[in-house]
Motif scaffolding. Structure first.
Motif, PDB file in Angstrom:
ATOM      1  N   LEU A  44     -19.175 -43.068  24.125  1.00  0.00           N
ATOM      2  CA  LEU A  44     -18.283 -42.514  23.122  1.00  0.00           C
ATOM      3  C   LEU A  44     -17.263 -43.594  22.752  1.00  0.00           C
ATOM      4  N   TYR A  45     -16.570 -43.395  21.640  1.00  0.00           N
ATOM      5  CA  TYR A  45     -15.552 -44.350  21.154  1.00  0.00           C
ATOM      6  C   TYR A  45     -16.176 -45.732  20.933  1.00  0.00           C
ATOM      7  N   GLU A  46     -17.443 -45.704  20.554  1.00  0.00           N
ATOM      8  CA  GLU A  46     -18.194 -46.944  20.386  1.00  0.00           C
ATOM      9  C   GLU A  46     -17.736 -47.744  19.163  1.00  0.00           C
ATOM     10  N   TYR A  73     -12.183 -31.848  26.969  1.00  0.00           N
ATOM     11  CA  TYR A  73     -12.244 -32.905  27.970  1.00  0.00           C
ATOM     12  C   TYR A  73     -13.571 -32.864  28.710  1.00  0.00           C
ATOM     13  N   ASN A  74     -14.175 -34.032  28.891  1.00  0.00           N
ATOM     14  CA  ASN A  74     -15.326 -34.161  29.780  1.00  0.00           C
ATOM     15  C   ASN A  74     -15.316 -35.565  30.358  1.00  0.00           C
ATOM     16  N   LEU A  75     -16.233 -35.823  31.262  1.00  0.00           N
ATOM     17  CA  LEU A  75     -16.232 -37.104  31.979  1.00  0.00           C
ATOM     18  C   LEU A  75     -16.474 -38.304  31.061  1.00  0.00           C
ATOM     19  N   LYS A  76     -17.011 -38.063  29.878  1.00  0.00           N
ATOM     20  CA  LYS A  76     -17.232 -39.165  28.937  1.00  0.00           C
ATOM     21  C   LYS A  76     -15.918 -39.714  28.395  1.00  0.00           C
ATOM     22  N   TYR A  86     -13.844 -41.182  30.036  1.00  0.00           N
ATOM     23  CA  TYR A  86     -13.670 -42.490  30.669  1.00  0.00           C
ATOM     24  C   TYR A  86     -14.183 -43.608  29.757  1.00  0.00           C
ATOM     25  N   ASP A  87     -15.104 -43.259  28.851  1.00  0.00           N
ATOM     26  CA  ASP A  87     -15.602 -44.257  27.888  1.00  0.00           C
ATOM     27  C   ASP A  87     -14.468 -44.788  27.022  1.00  0.00           C
ATOM     28  N   HIS A  88     -13.491 -43.925  26.744  1.00  0.00           N
ATOM     29  CA  HIS A  88     -12.366 -44.332  25.894  1.00  0.00           C
ATOM     30  C   HIS A  88     -11.617 -45.507  26.529  1.00  0.00           C
ATOM     31  N   ILE A  89     -11.359 -45.386  27.816  1.00  0.00           N
ATOM     32  CA  ILE A  89     -10.665 -46.455  28.532  1.00  0.00           C
ATOM     33  C   ILE A  89     -11.555 -47.684  28.659  1.00  0.00           C
ATOM     34  N   GLU A  90     -12.837 -47.463  28.940  1.00  0.00           N
ATOM     35  CA  GLU A  90     -13.772 -48.581  29.086  1.00  0.00           C
ATOM     36  C   GLU A  90     -13.905 -49.363  27.778  1.00  0.00           C
ATOM     37  N   MET A  91     -14.070 -48.650  26.666  1.00  0.00           N
ATOM     38  CA  MET A  91     -14.208 -49.317  25.367  1.00  0.00           C
ATOM     39  C   MET A  91     -12.910 -50.025  24.973  1.00  0.00           C
ATOM     40  N   SER A  92     -11.782 -49.405  25.294  1.00  0.00           N
ATOM     41  CA  SER A  92     -10.482 -50.009  24.995  1.00  0.00           C
ATOM     42  C   SER A  92     -10.299 -51.316  25.764  1.00  0.00           C
ATOM     43  N   MET A  93     -10.687 -51.328  27.022  1.00  0.00           N
ATOM     44  CA  MET A  93     -10.588 -52.548  27.826  1.00  0.00           C
ATOM     45  C   MET A  93     -11.570 -53.606  27.327  1.00  0.00           C
ATOM     46  N   LEU A  94     -12.748 -53.179  26.885  1.00  0.00           N
ATOM     47  CA  LEU A  94     -13.727 -54.100  26.328  1.00  0.00           C
ATOM     48  C   LEU A  94     -13.161 -54.794  25.088  1.00  0.00           C
TER      49      LEU A  94
END
Length: 325
Positions: free
Chosen positions: A184-186, A222-225, A227-235
């Motif tokens: 998500l947040y790709e 809210y769901n476990l995905k 975490y993608d928001h933080i991961e994509m933001s850090m990327l």
């Protein structure tokens, strides 16, 4: 420059039978006529595949492709592969656009010789016609360097946003820049990379893209995905540090805002991950000087960040009270 370039409009489709007709209708009514509508059926299990095929049979500028389900990123990447236009844009199948959006964005590209053109977007909650809300005589356009555009991308007070859907891109910007599958947040990393690889970016100050909000939208639950928001933001932050360090300080703040957004949802849905909170606080303290000197950050947002990292208890009370208030 020849002012009649082909624009490919890529529409990923998954079980969108109820909204697809309204979406495609807004594309067929575009005043800019040199378009192709590329429908990517991503393994739908409803009547969407039949509807897509019917559009292709009825309209010469509609092309339909069917593939196994792979998610939004996979469908968009497939659409990039199949598109034939020199320019490309993306419309989600439950959204719709102003009938002049493509024309106005392309005119901006022609005017400034830009690789990307951006308009504002508007949240909508039904499929009533919002076109009348646009005052075309008050529209202004601007042109920005890629560094100015990257700075604006992190500014929550303007309509740039990291979404791909309110933009038209020169297709060359996707030659080595595809959407990460299964995330998500790709949009975040793709838009940032595209802007950094552009010559300049033009901007129209009115909402021409209508973003449909459902009750079960990922932005409202809210769901476990998440975490993608933080991961994509850090990327994105790591990409900026390596490729365009001139704007790094703005993306430091942007990453904090993204982390806080996820933690806000965790608090509201009683799913707080203390490790995520601690990591966010550590990041803020490490980059505090840069974050609080960011001119994109208003006083209200600075106060929010201060409360966030100084007292989780008080911050949680405020977030829940604001939600209930």
């Amino acid at each position: 420059m020849i002012k009649n370039k082909l624009v490919s409009i890529v529409v990923p489709v998954y079980n969108s039978n109820e909204s697809l007709r309204f979406c495609v209708d807004s594309l067929l009514k575009q005043t800019y006529k040199n378009i192709e509508i590329v429908l990517i059926d991503d393994g739908s299990t409803d009547e969407s595949p039949i509807l897509c095929d019917s559009f292709e049979k009825k309209y010469n500028n509609v092309r339909t492709f069917h593939k196994e389900n792979g998610g939004l990123s996979s469908a968009r990447n497939y659409g990039i592969e199949k598109s034939r236009g020199e320019y490309i844009c993306f419309v989600d199948s439950d959204d719709y656009i102003n009938y002049k959006m493509i024309e106005m964005l392309m005119n901006s590209i022609y005017k400034y010789n830009s690789d990307i053109s951006v308009c504002n977007f508007m949240d909508v909650y039904d499929y009533s016609n919002k076109q009348k809300n646009v005052e075309f005589d008050k529209i202004s356009t601007e042109n920005f360097s890629k560094f100015e555009a990257l700075k604006m991308l992190t500014n929550l007070n303007v309509g740039f946003a990291p979404n791909v859907c309110n933009k038209i891109f020169n297709k060359k910007l996707f030659s080595n820049n595809l959407f990460p599958n299964g995330k998500l947040y790709e949009d975040m990393i793709v838009t940032t990379t595209a802007i950094n690889n552009s010559n300049n970016v033009s901007y129209i100050n009115v909402p021409l893209y209508y973003y449909y909000q459902r009750k079960d939208s990922i932005t409202k639950s809210y769901n476990l995905k998440e975490y993608d928001h933080i991961e994509m933001s850090m990327l994105v932050l790591k990409y900026v540090e390596k490729n365009c360090p001139e704007v790094k300080k703005y993306f430091l703040t942007y990453h904090v805002i993204n982390c806080i957004s996820v933690i806000n949802k965790m608090i509201l849905f009683n799913k707080l991950d203390m490790q995520v909170y601690k990591n966010s606080v550590k990041f803020i303290k490490k980059n505090k000087k840069s974050i609080f000197s960011d001119t994109n950050l208003n006083k209200k947002k600075k106060l929010q960040i201060k409360i966030f990292y100084k007292s989780l208890f008080i911050y949680s009370l405020i977030i829940k009270r604001c939600k209930n208030g």
